[in-house]
Write an enzyme that holds these catalytic residues in place. Structure first.
Site, PDB file in Angstrom:
ATOM      1  N   SER A 111       0.860  -1.172   0.000  1.00 46.96           N
ATOM      2  CA  SER A 111       0.000   0.000   0.000  1.00 46.96           C
ATOM      3  C   SER A 111       0.902   1.228   0.000  1.00 46.96           C
ATOM      4  O   SER A 111       2.101   1.127   0.225  1.00 46.96           O
ATOM      5  CB  SER A 111      -0.905  -0.008   1.234  1.00 46.96           C
ATOM      6  N   HIS A 116       1.319  15.833  -1.310  1.00 51.14           N
ATOM      7  CA  HIS A 116       1.916  16.871  -2.150  1.00 51.14           C
ATOM      8  C   HIS A 116       1.299  18.205  -1.739  1.00 51.14           C
ATOM      9  O   HIS A 116       0.092  18.275  -1.459  1.00 51.14           O
ATOM     10  CB  HIS A 116       1.646  16.623  -3.633  1.00 51.14           C
ATOM     11  N   CYS A 139      -4.239  -2.070   0.517  1.00 51.47           N
ATOM     12  CA  CYS A 139      -4.705  -3.343  -0.024  1.00 51.47           C
ATOM     13  C   CYS A 139      -4.642  -4.364   1.097  1.00 51.47           C
ATOM     14  O   CYS A 139      -3.619  -4.493   1.761  1.00 51.47           O
ATOM     15  CB  CYS A 139      -3.836  -3.776  -1.201  1.00 51.47           C
TER      16      CYS A 139
END
Length: 264
Positions: A111, A116, A139
């Site tokens: 995962s 940002h 996941c």
């Protein structure tokens, strides 16, 4: 929220759960020098090192193990951090010949968590906007929604736009496909009430596609919270009213996702 009964799975839970958290901080500066000072300030507050610490805390909260971190501060402004995480513990694969240990199955549940930042400003109106985008993609059984409350507190945003979706499927022991493994009617289910009370919220959900979208705008408006380097008392009544109108329009445009008429 009611707990979903646990279902015995056939093999690995390979559902992918994606949480996208976009926050906006709005500010008004009268001069180019003040604007540059604000951007420098916000760039320092949300530098790559601090963002890394936030993401480490997110990984800890969702029960993930950090595998790798990449971080970067940009010139003239902005920062990025990318973190690869795993549901299982970090295991060194032996170089010797022979069968691999069972724990190496963690390669299936990779995962990632990324952030940002995007400082920007209006060329004429004195409005500066700072945006941070955080994506938590997992996941397996890890749920990114566990970290939502912490992310909200970490950024204390004026505007929040949150998306959550579940993709893929897993199977029970009879081969029956499961396209989601938990109950959810709205992202608001995972936001504490004391936070929900502070924001106006809009939901756009597509239940059959396991897509959930929530937008949040701060209810209370105090002009002093949006001025950088000076206070409301330093403005004339007309200046205060015009600045308030500019800030409110900026917030509404971001919240509703469209440009609005300039009434100032």
């Amino acid at each position: 929220m009611n707990e979903t009964p646990r279902v015995k799975l056939h093999g690995f839970n390979n559902l992918t759960k994606s949480l996208s958290f976009n926050m906006y901080d709005i500010c008004y500066t009268k001069t180019a020098k003040e604007r540059e000072a604000y951007i420098e300030y916000i760039d320092d507050v949300y530098n790559a090192e601090r963002l890394t610490n936030i993401l480490k805390r997110v990984a800890d909260m969702i029960g993930a193990h950090v595998l790798n971190i990449a971080k970067q501060d940009y010139v003239p402004q902005g920062a990025s951090v990318a973190m690869l995480v795993s549901e299982g513990p970090v295991v060194e694969v032996p170089e010797d010949d022979g069968p691999l240990p069972e724990a190496v199955v963690l390669s299936l549940d990779k995962s990632h968590i990324t952030v940002h930042t995007y400082p920007e400003y209006h060329p004429n109106d004195g409005i500066s906007t700072f945006r941070a985008d955080i994506d938590v993609v997992t996941c397996g059984e890890i749920s990114p929604l566990k970290a939502l409350d912490y992310l909200i507190h970490s950024f204390d945003a004026d505007i929040m736009i949150i998306d959550y979706r579940v993709r893929g499927f897993t199977r029970d022991i009879h081969g029956y496909k499961l396209f989601i493994d938990h109950d959810i009617t709205s992202i608001q289910d995972y936001i504490p009430e004391h936070i929900r009370e502070k924001y106006d919220m809009i939901d756009v959900n597509i239940y059959q596609e396991n897509i959930f979208h929530t937008k949040c705008k701060l209810k209370q408006f105090d002009l002093d919270n949006y001025l950088f380097g000076y206070a409301k008392e330093d403005l004339s009544e007309q200046e205060a009213n015009e600045t308030t109108a500019k800030l409110r329009r900026e917030m509404d445009e971001i919240f509703y996702g469209k440009n609005m008429p300039n009434t100032v």
